[in-house]
Design a protein around this motif. Structure first.
Motif, PDB file in Angstrom:
ATOM      1  N   UNK A 217       9.121   7.436   0.204  1.00  0.00           N
ATOM      2  CA  UNK A 217      10.184   6.421   0.386  1.00  0.00           C
ATOM      3  C   UNK A 217      10.495   6.012   1.565  1.00  0.00           C
ATOM      4  N   UNK A 218      10.622   6.845   2.656  1.00  0.00           N
ATOM      5  CA  UNK A 218      10.681   6.572   4.239  1.00  0.00           C
ATOM      6  C   UNK A 218       9.866   6.065   4.793  1.00  0.00           C
ATOM      7  N   UNK A 219       8.278   6.317   4.217  1.00  0.00           N
ATOM      8  CA  UNK A 219       7.394   5.910   5.090  1.00  0.00           C
ATOM      9  C   UNK A 219       6.580   4.798   4.520  1.00  0.00           C
ATOM     10  N   UNK A 220       6.904   4.223   3.273  1.00  0.00           N
ATOM     11  CA  UNK A 220       6.431   2.879   2.670  1.00  0.00           C
ATOM     12  C   UNK A 220       7.075   1.771   3.087  1.00  0.00           C
ATOM     13  N   UNK A 221       6.247   0.899   3.276  1.00  0.00           N
ATOM     14  CA  UNK A 221       6.860  -0.691   3.594  1.00  0.00           C
ATOM     15  C   UNK A 221       6.018  -1.665   2.818  1.00  0.00           C
TER      16      UNK A 221
END
Ligand code: IOT
Ligand code: MG
Length: 491
Positions: A217-221
């Motif tokens: 969740x924090x790494x995906x874009x």
């Protein structure tokens, strides 16, 4: 339009060199123009940073006399401001609290100190030279410090780079503060956990699922590609991206020698992924060796075999993209040790977890020279901590390797994928067997193949890192001939 929407959401600084010395030989491999940013300057003292990356903005934050240069990203803000605020409150101890994928340099003009820090696993390599007369130079790539070879003094929390006396790599999970001549203090900010927990198996699977979800969740874009082999590690990542963002882009590479197109397509179809297959020759994969060694600055022959196909594949992904991999899951879960059922899995995991530092297999340089930012959710700090500390019986269970990970994601993937035995990227692409064949054809005996690969890797390292030669100038055929000819003759 936001950066994320255009797909150009790679961190602003993907390589750096910081120095109190006026030198112009920067030699960073990262793509695009180099920017010079002043971090501190007065009549007697200066620190300038040369930053390379796909964004012209360096990731610098300032507050009074404090300046932070962040190479990489930390969760939530992704930027250097969070680091600056935490550092102002906690000083160097801030780095024990920060998770992320980064290397950082903090300059305090008030006391003329420089603090450098790696993330928990040193996933963004960082190097330092502290000269005997008190100059400081820091760089994400050791080759940018070659001119200072022989001038650096020993430093705690660091390890000397092979062939580059005085150029020192900051260890994983380390924060090193340098002040005037002779003042250096290293602090550990993360250590490999030694304890193990025997959690109820299904609870363990739930916990693994939760930490992987948080990391993704924090790494995906948006504008992100998952490199997919169709094995459990990358399939679980792709499935998580799909469930969180509603869609996922995947790419699989195969060669004229071998591919995993079938298993990857099965997963891609199941997830409704935007899926691409890249076909190439295994010869073009092996040809990446000089550039891979130049980028990782490591001569480990096994790691080279894992990274060669990835480096080749990254060339097919548009600049500005983020790339998410399943790399690294096998290390805390013991997934590489299929044929060693006779040995205690726990011992093998301890060995792997004590030897990753300096292999640089997670280095962003492999993608950043193409304008890509790579992330590896299994080596997120929380995920790694959870995986390492699970008892080995949760990892090899019911005759299956990586049981807890398979169990964690079984509802999101086809059963065939959940049950699929491990196939390494070096095997699935034919890289290992092709390289071996090249050597056997030149008369290397089967018993000497592994040692010859190690000698070739080291010879490449000496040229592209120690001597600073351009990787494109290395003729791998010639170099191989020279190394093979120099081999001891066996009876
Ligand atoms: P492997 O686990 O097979 O591959 C690593 C990642 O590369 C996969 O998760 C996937 O994201 C990507 N990948 C693999 N094959 C393909 C393909 N054909 N097309 C597209 N993407 C692909 C070696 C290994 O087996 O790779 N890496 C191990 C362990 C490293 C050992 N290091 C150590 N002891 N320090 C790993 O844990 O990933
Ligand atoms: Mg894997």
């Amino acid at each position: 339009m936001s950066a994320a929407m255009t797909g150009t959401s790679v961190p602003a600084a993907v390589a750096c060199r910081v120095s109190t010395l006026d030198t112009d030989d920067v030699a960073l491999s990262a793509q695009a123009a180099h920017d010079t940013v002043q971090l501190a300057r007065d009549a007697r003292w200066h620190l300038d940073a040369t930053v390379a990356g796909s964004s012209p903005r360096a990731a610098v934050a300032r507050d009074g006399g404090l300046a932070v240069l962040l190479v990489g990203e930390v969760p939530d803000t992704g930027g250097p401001d969070a680091v600056l605020h935490l550092f102002r409150d906690l000083g160097p101890c801030a780095f024990s609290q920060l998770s992320g994928r980064f290397a950082a340099v903090v300059v305090d003009s008030a006391d003329r100190s420089v603090t450098v820090a790696t993330d928990h696993a040193g996933t963004v390599p960082l190097h330092v030279v502290h000269t005997w007369d008190g100059h400081i130079a820091v760089a994400t790539e050791a080759k940018a410090l070659v001119r200072l070879r022989g001038r650096g003094r020993p430093l705690p929390g660091t390890q000397e780079m092979p062939g580059l006396g005085g150029v020192r790599r900051v260890r994983a999970g380390t924060c090193l503060s340098l002040a005037g001549p002779g003042q250096a203090r290293a602090r550990r900010t993360w250590v490999v956990p030694a304890h193990r927990e025997l959690v109820e198996p299904h609870l363990a699977a739930e916990q693994v699922r939760a930490v992987v979800e948080e990391a993704v969740a924090w790494q995906a874009r948006d504008g992100m590609t998952t490199v997919l082999s169709g094995g459990i590690d990358s399939s679980a990542v792709a499935a998580t991206v799909r469930s969180q963002r509603g869609s996922v882009s995947t790419v699989t590479m195969g060669t004229d020698r071998s591919d995993e197109f079938g298993p990857a397509a099965l997963v891609a179809e199941h997830l409704g992924a935007h899926h691409t297959e890249v076909s190439t020759t295994v010869a073009s994969v092996l040809a990446e060796l000089p550039i891979v060694v130049a980028l990782t600055e490591s001569a480990d022959p096994s790691v080279n075999e894992y990274l060669l196909p990835l480096a080749r594949l990254y060339r097919e992904i548009p600049a500005g993209h983020r790339v998410m991999t399943g790399y690294g899951a096998d290390i805390p879960l013991g997934g590489m040790h299929r044929g060693r059922a006779d040995l205690a899995l726990e011992e093998l995991i301890v060995e792997d977890m004590s030897s990753f530092d300096g292999l640089n297999e997670l280095s962003p340089n492999l993608g950043s020279h193409l304008g890509l930012w790579t992330s590896h959710p299994y080596w997120d700090r929380a995920v790694l901590g959870r995986l390492v500390t699970l008892a080995a019986g949760l990892k090899r269970r019911h005759g299956r390797d990586k049981w807890v990970l398979r169990e964690a994601f079984r509802d999101l993937l086809p059963e065939q994928t959940v049950l699929r035995p491990k196939l390494g990227i070096h095997e699935g692409s034919g890289t290992t067997s092709h390289w071996s064949e090249v050597l056997l054809e030149r008369g290397v005996s089967p018993a000497d193949v592994t040692a010859t690969k190690a000698r070739i890797s080291r010879a490449v390292y000496d040229r592209v890192v120690v001597d600073g030669e351009a990787p494109g100038a290395v003729d791998l055929d010639d170099l191989t001939s020279t190394v093979v000819a120099a081999e001891p003759v066996r009876a």
